[in-house]
Design a protein around this motif. Structure first.
Motif, PDB file in Angstrom:
ATOM      1  N   VAL A 191       0.836  -1.201   0.000  1.00 16.51           N
ATOM      2  CA  VAL A 191       0.000   0.000   0.000  1.00 16.51           C
ATOM      3  C   VAL A 191       0.873   1.254   0.000  1.00 16.51           C
ATOM      4  CG1 VAL A 191      -1.782   1.278   1.251  1.00 16.51           C
ATOM      5  CG2 VAL A 191      -1.908  -1.211   1.106  1.00 16.51           C
ATOM      6  N   ALA A 192       1.910   1.262   0.827  1.00 15.93           N
ATOM      7  CA  ALA A 192       2.842   2.396   0.836  1.00 15.93           C
ATOM      8  C   ALA A 192       3.551   2.517  -0.512  1.00 15.93           C
ATOM      9  CB  ALA A 192       3.865   2.238   1.966  1.00 15.93           C
ATOM     10  N   PHE A 193       3.935   1.384  -1.077  1.00 15.97           N
ATOM     11  CA  PHE A 193       4.596   1.353  -2.380  1.00 15.97           C
ATOM     12  C   PHE A 193       3.702   1.985  -3.445  1.00 15.97           C
ATOM     13  CE2 PHE A 193       5.963  -1.333  -6.140  1.00 15.97           C
ATOM     14  CZ  PHE A 193       7.217  -0.767  -6.282  1.00 15.97           C
ATOM     15  N   ARG A 211      11.407  14.321  -1.311  1.00 18.02           N
ATOM     16  CA  ARG A 211      10.295  15.094  -0.721  1.00 18.02           C
ATOM     17  C   ARG A 211       8.943  14.473  -1.061  1.00 18.02           C
ATOM     18  NH1 ARG A 211      13.916  19.188  -1.825  1.00 18.02           N
ATOM     19  NH2 ARG A 211      13.118  19.619  -3.899  1.00 18.02           N
ATOM     20  N   PHE A 212       8.777  14.054  -2.317  1.00 18.45           N
ATOM     21  CA  PHE A 212       7.503  13.457  -2.723  1.00 18.45           C
ATOM     22  C   PHE A 212       7.258  12.133  -1.993  1.00 18.45           C
ATOM     23  CE2 PHE A 212       8.447  15.604  -7.034  1.00 18.45           C
ATOM     24  CZ  PHE A 212       7.948  16.820  -6.592  1.00 18.45           C
ATOM     25  N   VAL A 213       8.300  11.341  -1.822  1.00 12.11           N
ATOM     26  CA  VAL A 213       8.168  10.068  -1.108  1.00 12.11           C
ATOM     27  C   VAL A 213       7.804  10.329   0.350  1.00 12.11           C
ATOM     28  CG1 VAL A 213       9.441   8.054  -0.267  1.00 12.11           C
ATOM     29  CG2 VAL A 213       9.633   8.739  -2.668  1.00 12.11           C
ATOM     30  N   GLU A 214       8.467  11.281   0.983  1.00  7.79           N
ATOM     31  CA  GLU A 214       8.130  11.617   2.368  1.00  7.79           C
ATOM     32  C   GLU A 214       6.677  12.061   2.492  1.00  7.79           C
ATOM     33  OE1 GLU A 214      12.495  13.046   4.035  1.00  7.79           O
ATOM     34  OE2 GLU A 214      11.179  14.534   3.083  1.00  7.79           O
ATOM     35  N   ASP A 215       6.232  12.910   1.571  1.00 12.68           N
ATOM     36  CA  ASP A 215       4.837  13.364   1.586  1.00 12.68           C
ATOM     37  C   ASP A 215       3.874  12.201   1.394  1.00 12.68           C
ATOM     38  OD1 ASP A 215       5.579  15.998   1.981  1.00 12.68           O
ATOM     39  OD2 ASP A 215       5.279  16.599  -0.108  1.00 12.68           O
ATOM     40  N   ALA A 216       4.200  11.310   0.469  1.00 13.94           N
ATOM     41  CA  ALA A 216       3.324  10.161   0.211  1.00 13.94           C
ATOM     42  C   ALA A 216       3.212   9.277   1.447  1.00 13.94           C
ATOM     43  CB  ALA A 216       3.851   9.348  -0.977  1.00 13.94           C
ATOM     44  N   LEU A 217       4.314   9.111   2.167  1.00 13.31           N
ATOM     45  CA  LEU A 217       4.300   8.255   3.361  1.00 13.31           C
ATOM     46  C   LEU A 217       3.551   8.907   4.527  1.00 13.31           C
ATOM     47  CD1 LEU A 217       7.915   6.899   3.126  1.00 13.31           C
ATOM     48  CD2 LEU A 217       5.806   5.623   2.700  1.00 13.31           C
TER      49      LEU A 217
END
Length: 167
Positions: free
Chosen positions: A114-116, A153-159
């Motif tokens: 789901v995180a992926f 930054r985008f990965v941090e925001d998504a998580l």
């Protein structure tokens, strides 16, 4: 097959529409027209609209949760056939530290499918095209070097806003 079942199957083939139904942000008539070619209903979009509304009521409401994860970046990755030192291997392609022009965003902690999915969706929405990606004990996404800092930054925001699973 009933109209309701055909509608549910058509929606499930489009995860964005499932998320929109759960978030209660769908115009049911417009969605019915969007699905009309797949659900052979003739001119009866009202029936599909009603089926969409009922399906939305069955779905859990949309919510997000933050994942406890650490995000780091590793620059200088290149493709390699030697997979012993590779940070990521997908099929026959390995990506290892060296003198390459790629960057890996590495996530450790609470990662799963789901995180992926949330991470990849966010990157695509931001026009960052992952070259390779995988999730197991950690999540790794390989991008072009110029995209590296923004990708972090985008990965941090998504998580911080991973969709909760349906009830």
């Amino acid at each position: 097959m009933s109209l309701a079942k055909a509608t549910r199957e058509a929606v499930r083939r489009r995860p964005f529409l499932v998320a929109a139904l759960r978030a209660d942000v769908v115009n049911y008539t417009a969605a019915a027209r969007f699905l009309a070619d797949e659900i052979t209903v003739g001119d009866d979009t009202d029936a599909v609209s009603t089926a969409l509304s009922r399906f939305a009521d069955e779905l859990g409401s949309y919510g997000t949760e933050s994942r406890d994860a650490r995000v780091t970046m590793q620059s200088g990755l290149g493709r390699t056939e030697e997979t012993d030192d590779a940070l990521l291997v997908v099929g026959d392609s390995g990506f290892a530290p060296g003198s390459g022009s790629l960057t890996a965003v590495v996530v450790t902690g609470e990662v799963d499918g789901v995180a992926f999915s949330a991470v990849l969706s966010r990157l695509v929405a931001e026009d960052v095209d992952p070259i390779a990606a995988a999730v197991a004990e950690s999540l790794v996404v390989v991008v072009e070097r110029r995209d590296g800092a923004n990708a972090v930054r985008f990965v941090e925001d998504a998580l911080d806003a991973v969709p909760e699973r349906e009830d």
